[in-house]
Design a protein around this motif. Sequence first.
Motif, mmCIF file in Angstrom:
data_model
loop_
_atom_site.group_PDB
_atom_site.id
_atom_site.type_symbol
_atom_site.label_atom_id
_atom_site.label_comp_id
_atom_site.label_asym_id
_atom_site.label_seq_id
_atom_site.Cartn_x
_atom_site.Cartn_y
_atom_site.Cartn_z
ATOM 1 N N ARG A 61 149.446 -75.046 -17.344
ATOM 2 C CA ARG A 61 148.518 -74.211 -18.128
ATOM 3 C C ARG A 61 149.044 -72.777 -18.221
ATOM 4 N NH1 ARG A 61 143.961 -76.208 -16.203
ATOM 5 N NH2 ARG A 61 143.764 -74.739 -14.497
ATOM 6 N N LEU A 62 149.567 -72.316 -17.084
ATOM 7 C CA LEU A 62 150.104 -70.947 -17.022
ATOM 8 C C LEU A 62 151.298 -70.793 -17.976
ATOM 9 C CD1 LEU A 62 149.059 -68.780 -14.966
ATOM 10 C CD2 LEU A 62 151.166 -69.188 -13.682
ATOM 11 N N VAL A 63 152.214 -71.762 -17.899
ATOM 12 C CA VAL A 63 153.425 -71.718 -18.734
ATOM 13 C C VAL A 63 153.036 -71.804 -20.211
ATOM 14 C CG1 VAL A 63 155.525 -72.985 -19.365
ATOM 15 C CG2 VAL A 63 154.951 -72.650 -16.957
ATOM 16 N N MET A 64 152.126 -72.731 -20.540
ATOM 17 C CA MET A 64 151.725 -72.918 -21.931
ATOM 18 C C MET A 64 150.996 -71.686 -22.475
ATOM 19 S SD MET A 64 153.203 -75.577 -22.740
ATOM 20 C CE MET A 64 152.624 -75.691 -24.422
ATOM 21 N N ARG A 65 150.256 -71.015 -21.602
ATOM 22 C CA ARG A 65 149.564 -69.790 -22.023
ATOM 23 C C ARG A 65 150.592 -68.703 -22.363
ATOM 24 N NH1 ARG A 65 147.402 -65.036 -20.424
ATOM 25 N NH2 ARG A 65 145.286 -64.565 -21.151
ATOM 26 N N GLU B 172 154.101 -67.084 -29.052
ATOM 27 C CA GLU B 172 154.134 -67.718 -30.385
ATOM 28 C C GLU B 172 152.944 -67.334 -31.266
ATOM 29 O OE1 GLU B 172 156.560 -69.399 -31.535
ATOM 30 O OE2 GLU B 172 157.722 -69.606 -29.692
ATOM 31 N N GLY B 173 152.000 -66.611 -30.701
ATOM 32 C CA GLY B 173 150.822 -66.235 -31.491
ATOM 33 C C GLY B 173 149.729 -67.290 -31.468
ATOM 34 N N GLY B 174 149.801 -68.215 -30.494
ATOM 35 C CA GLY B 174 148.740 -69.223 -30.339
ATOM 36 C C GLY B 174 147.618 -68.683 -29.461
ATOM 37 N N SER B 175 146.575 -69.478 -29.276
ATOM 38 C CA SER B 175 145.433 -69.004 -28.504
ATOM 39 C C SER B 175 145.734 -68.991 -27.008
ATOM 40 C CB SER B 175 144.219 -69.896 -28.761
ATOM 41 O OG SER B 175 143.154 -69.444 -27.937
ATOM 42 N N THR B 176 145.258 -67.964 -26.327
ATOM 43 C CA THR B 176 145.450 -67.860 -24.875
ATOM 44 C C THR B 176 144.138 -68.144 -24.137
ATOM 45 O OG1 THR B 176 145.074 -65.481 -25.083
ATOM 46 C CG2 THR B 176 147.376 -66.222 -25.024
ATOM 47 N N ASP B 177 143.142 -68.613 -24.859
ATOM 48 C CA ASP B 177 141.856 -68.976 -24.244
ATOM 49 C C ASP B 177 142.007 -70.361 -23.604
ATOM 50 O OD1 ASP B 177 139.340 -69.798 -23.585
ATOM 51 O OD2 ASP B 177 138.528 -69.736 -25.622
ATOM 52 N N THR B 178 142.199 -70.374 -22.284
ATOM 53 C CA THR B 178 142.492 -71.632 -21.583
ATOM 54 C C THR B 178 141.230 -72.421 -21.215
ATOM 55 O OG1 THR B 178 142.552 -70.451 -19.484
ATOM 56 C CG2 THR B 178 144.671 -70.775 -20.607
ATOM 57 N N SER B 179 140.068 -71.930 -21.638
ATOM 58 C CA SER B 179 138.827 -72.633 -21.277
ATOM 59 C C SER B 179 138.607 -73.875 -22.139
ATOM 60 C CB SER B 179 137.629 -71.685 -21.426
ATOM 61 O OG SER B 179 137.447 -71.361 -22.791
ATOM 62 N N ARG B 180 139.401 -74.001 -23.199
ATOM 63 C CA ARG B 180 139.263 -75.178 -24.076
ATOM 64 C C ARG B 180 140.607 -75.489 -24.744
ATOM 65 N NH1 ARG B 180 138.706 -74.087 -29.523
ATOM 66 N NH2 ARG B 180 138.638 -71.887 -30.065
ATOM 67 N N ASP B 181 140.659 -76.640 -25.423
ATOM 68 C CA ASP B 181 141.879 -77.026 -26.148
ATOM 69 C C ASP B 181 141.868 -76.379 -27.545
ATOM 70 O OD1 ASP B 181 142.352 -78.562 -23.972
ATOM 71 O OD2 ASP B 181 141.903 -80.474 -24.924
ATOM 72 N N HIS B 182 143.062 -76.266 -28.130
ATOM 73 C CA HIS B 182 143.172 -75.672 -29.470
ATOM 74 C C HIS B 182 144.054 -76.572 -30.322
ATOM 75 C CE1 HIS B 182 141.403 -71.953 -27.951
ATOM 76 N NE2 HIS B 182 142.086 -72.238 -26.860
ATOM 77 N N GLU B 183 143.518 -77.007 -31.421
ATOM 78 C CA GLU B 183 144.258 -77.940 -32.273
ATOM 79 C C GLU B 183 144.882 -77.199 -33.451
ATOM 80 O OE1 GLU B 183 143.105 -82.279 -33.031
ATOM 81 O OE2 GLU B 183 142.251 -81.151 -34.697
ATOM 82 N N TYR B 184 146.167 -77.490 -33.698
ATOM 83 C CA TYR B 184 146.888 -76.835 -34.801
ATOM 84 C C TYR B 184 147.362 -77.864 -35.837
ATOM 85 C CZ TYR B 184 146.704 -72.868 -31.681
ATOM 86 O OH TYR B 184 146.240 -71.860 -30.869
ATOM 87 N N THR B 185 146.796 -79.049 -35.783
ATOM 88 C CA THR B 185 147.202 -80.104 -36.721
ATOM 89 C C THR B 185 146.493 -79.899 -38.062
ATOM 90 O OG1 THR B 185 147.395 -81.629 -34.853
ATOM 91 C CG2 THR B 185 147.349 -82.610 -37.055
ATOM 92 N N ASP B 186 147.278 -79.899 -39.126
ATOM 93 C CA ASP B 186 146.715 -79.784 -40.476
ATOM 94 C C ASP B 186 146.429 -81.213 -40.962
ATOM 95 O OD1 ASP B 186 146.233 -79.548 -43.188
ATOM 96 O OD2 ASP B 186 147.800 -78.054 -43.532
ATOM 97 N N TRP B 187 145.192 -81.652 -40.751
ATOM 98 C CA TRP B 187 144.835 -83.047 -41.056
ATOM 99 C C TRP B 187 144.929 -83.352 -42.544
ATOM 100 C CZ3 TRP B 187 145.110 -86.206 -37.187
ATOM 101 C CH2 TRP B 187 144.859 -85.732 -35.900
ATOM 102 N N ALA B 188 144.619 -82.364 -43.377
ATOM 103 C CA ALA B 188 144.708 -82.579 -44.834
ATOM 104 C C ALA B 188 146.158 -82.836 -45.231
ATOM 105 C CB ALA B 188 144.149 -81.364 -45.575
ATOM 106 N N ALA B 189 147.086 -82.102 -44.611
ATOM 107 C CA ALA B 189 148.516 -82.293 -44.925
ATOM 108 C C ALA B 189 148.984 -83.665 -44.435
ATOM 109 C CB ALA B 189 149.340 -81.179 -44.283
ATOM 110 N N VAL B 190 148.467 -84.098 -43.281
ATOM 111 C CA VAL B 190 148.830 -85.428 -42.757
ATOM 112 C C VAL B 190 148.372 -86.495 -43.753
ATOM 113 C CG1 VAL B 190 148.342 -87.120 -40.924
ATOM 114 C CG2 VAL B 190 148.813 -84.724 -40.318
ATOM 115 N N GLU B 191 147.132 -86.364 -44.220
ATOM 116 C CA GLU B 191 146.609 -87.362 -45.171
ATOM 117 C C GLU B 191 147.380 -87.318 -46.489
ATOM 118 O OE1 GLU B 191 142.365 -87.194 -45.439
ATOM 119 O OE2 GLU B 191 142.143 -87.827 -43.352
ATOM 120 N N GLN B 192 147.764 -86.110 -46.917
ATOM 121 C CA GLN B 192 148.515 -85.979 -48.165
ATOM 122 C C GLN B 192 149.870 -86.700 -48.061
ATOM 123 O OE1 GLN B 192 147.341 -84.903 -51.114
ATOM 124 N NE2 GLN B 192 149.277 -85.850 -51.730
#
Length: 190
Positions: free
Chosen positions: A140-144, A150-170
């Motif tokens: 968790r420490l390393v990923m934070r 990288e400009g991702g979320s550092t809020d470790t109290s929850r998970d953060h999803e970066y998957t673009d589901w619309a692009a996957v479906e496309q």
Amino acid sequence: MCEIPVFYATTEGQTQRIAERIAQTLRTRGFDSQTIDVGTPAASNIDWRHVRAAFVGASVHAGKHQPSAYAFVRAHAGELNACPSVFFSVSLSAVSKNPQERAAARQLAEQFAAAAQWQPQSIACVGGRLAYTRYGFFKRLVMRMIAKHEGGSTDTSRDHEYTDWAAVEQLVHTVANALRRTPDTIAVGA
Ligand SMILES: Cc1cc2nc3c(=O)[nH]c(=O)nc-3n(C[C@H](O)[C@H](O)[C@H](O)COP(=O)(O)O)c2cc1C
């Protein structure tokens, strides 16, 4: 019988989730599709004679895709090259704010396929998930730290999803449309 298998390797589950969305979308388009973990007997027992197209997904950890995904692709490069196939590479660098990181994600995916002598018709770099709640203390420490860089979320109290589901479906619809397309003209005779 599976017309469009969606093979995947996952470490924390996001690539499996993406594989399931791909298979589900293919089924809504009328194709027989199932997700198959590359490490299971089902992956080696697939009857390639019925396969019309294939997806393979793997995720990036410490700059590498899962060795199990590489072993599977290397062993089945011949079958994969004989049908339309798609590689989806799941990582956080795929959605980095830094263009160089995004280019590196693409290069890593291209190198994975080339090293396994696989020529997929399409390579998609898909954003993954910061699964803070699933990591142990040090991970968790390393990923934070990585997320901060990288400009991702550092809020470790929850998970953060970066998957673009619309692009996957496309992506799935593009493959489905190509498979459904009938020839415009049929030449008969000389
Ligand atoms: C220990 C660890 C190392 C990681 N290393 C990288 C990396 O080198 N590059 C990257 O872009 N993403 C990296 N990630 C992010 C993963 O690719 C991302 O969390 C992805 O969603 C994991 O997919 P999975 O849940 O299918 O295993 C790493 C994640 C973890 C937990």
